[in-house]
Scaffold this motif. Structure first.
Motif, PDB file in Angstrom:
ATOM      1  N   LEU A   1       0.837  -1.208   0.000  1.00 27.22           N
ATOM      2  CA  LEU A   1       0.000   0.000   0.000  1.00 27.22           C
ATOM      3  C   LEU A   1       0.869   1.253   0.000  1.00 27.22           C
ATOM      4  O   LEU A   1       0.638   2.190  -0.783  1.00 27.22           O
ATOM      5  N   PHE A   2       1.898   1.254   0.856  1.00 27.49           N
ATOM      6  CA  PHE A   2       2.791   2.410   0.917  1.00 27.49           C
ATOM      7  C   PHE A   2       3.461   2.640  -0.439  1.00 27.49           C
ATOM      8  O   PHE A   2       3.512   3.771  -0.939  1.00 27.49           O
ATOM      9  N   GLY A   3       3.930   1.546  -1.043  1.00 28.57           N
ATOM     10  CA  GLY A   3       4.600   1.694  -2.341  1.00 28.57           C
ATOM     11  C   GLY A   3       3.647   2.181  -3.420  1.00 28.57           C
ATOM     12  O   GLY A   3       3.989   3.064  -4.216  1.00 28.57           O
ATOM     13  N   ALA A   4       2.434   1.623  -3.440  1.00 24.60           N
ATOM     14  CA  ALA A   4       1.480   2.022  -4.485  1.00 24.60           C
ATOM     15  C   ALA A   4       1.082   3.479  -4.339  1.00 24.60           C
ATOM     16  O   ALA A   4       0.781   4.147  -5.319  1.00 24.60           O
ATOM     17  N   LEU A   5       1.085   4.000  -3.095  1.00 27.06           N
ATOM     18  CA  LEU A   5       0.691   5.399  -2.908  1.00 27.06           C
ATOM     19  C   LEU A   5       1.832   6.370  -3.177  1.00 27.06           C
ATOM     20  O   LEU A   5       1.587   7.524  -3.523  1.00 27.06           O
ATOM     21  N   THR A   6       3.084   5.930  -2.994  1.00 24.48           N
ATOM     22  CA  THR A   6       4.176   6.904  -3.055  1.00 24.48           C
ATOM     23  C   THR A   6       5.007   6.844  -4.321  1.00 24.48           C
ATOM     24  O   THR A   6       5.659   7.835  -4.645  1.00 24.48           O
ATOM     25  N   ARG A   7       5.046   5.722  -5.026  1.00 23.79           N
ATOM     26  CA  ARG A   7       5.958   5.629  -6.181  1.00 23.79           C
ATOM     27  C   ARG A   7       5.377   6.357  -7.374  1.00 23.79           C
ATOM     28  O   ARG A   7       4.147   6.423  -7.539  1.00 23.79           O
TER      29      ARG A   7
END
Lengths: 160, 103
Positions: free
Chosen positions: B20-26
């Protein structure tokens, strides 16, 4: 069993962190393959042999190769995967989500059954998928979905 | 300490949170797609763990995991085709460069 679980869990989390932290997208994809293989190992510790094989076949053998090919087709000079400005809110959302799930899981008593799982799951899954009282309709619909996805991908990706 | 259902669920939640963190920030579209795959894998771990520990004889959770894998494969094929098509039109694979609907 325990050593296998802890080793695979650590490998999964480390590989996932590598996917979202590595600057080079190609290396991130390679870390993703490690993550997929470790998830297949987790399926083995859950005695889901058919799913472990399916995970290796489809994720490691199919989806990873597609992702690597797409990276090679779209590589340009400004390579890399920078972060956007949402870093702090996204971290808060992910941390709150993880905290809530861990809190809920720790404070719930699940109706855990003591019976052992079947030795081989292939025949059971095949029966469930194709029996009269099983999942025949979802199976057929997923076939149609795959056909539509293949046609859509071909139409969108081909040169005009 | 015996490895039980809760260990697998917490592992699944950790993998989902990282995805989730990666999908929101990358910004790179393919990295976002890879994070989506990680989240689907986390859900599959939870489904198979429930199937193994709560209803070991039924295997319904494994059937669900099979269908999730089917949908994930279809989603990856279409998503990568869209990314390649966008790259061909705009020479960009970063989400901040593809904002013509915002302007």
């Amino acid at each position: 069993m325990q050593i296998a679980f802890w080793a695979l869990a650590a490998l999964i989390v480390l590989a996932a962190l590598a996917v979202i932290t590595l600057k080079n997208v190609f290396r991130a994809a390679l870390a993703l393959i490690v993550c997929f293989v470790a998830v297949a190992g987790i399926y083995v510790t859950l005695s889901a042999d058919f799913l472990a094989v399916v995970q290796i076949l489809i994720y490691v053998g199919g989806i990873s190769i597609l992702i690597l090919l797409a990276i090679m087709l779209t590589r340009n000079l400004s390579d890399g995967s920078p972060a956007n400005k949402l870093r702090l809110p996204a971290f808060l959302i992910a941390a709150v989500f993880l905290g809530l799930i861990v809190y809920a899981v720790v404070n719930t008593t699940f109706p855990v059954s003591n019976s052992l799982p079947p030795e081989a799951t292939v025949s059971g899954i095949g029966r469930l998928l194709l029996d009269n009282n099983g999942y025949v309709l979802p199976l057929e619909i997923s076939g149609v979905l795959l056909l539509a996805a293949i046609l859509g991908a071909v139409v969108m990706a081909r040169e005009k | 300490m015996e490895i039980g259902l809760q260990h697998y669920l917490i592992l699944s939640a950790a993998l989902f949170a990282v995805g989730l963190f990666g999908a929101l920030t990358r910004k790179h579209l393919i990295t976002i797609l890879m994070c989506l795959e990680m989240m689907l894998n986390a859900v599959n771990i939870a489904l198979v763990a429930f199937s193994r520990f709560v209803t070991p004889a039924l295997m319904t959770g494994q059937i669900f995991a099979v269908f999730v894998i089917v949908v994930a494969a279809a989603e990856t094929a279409v998503g990568l085709a869209i990314i390649i098509s966008v790259y061909r039109h705009r020479q960009a694979v970063h989400s901040d460069k593809i904002d013509s609907m915002k302007r």
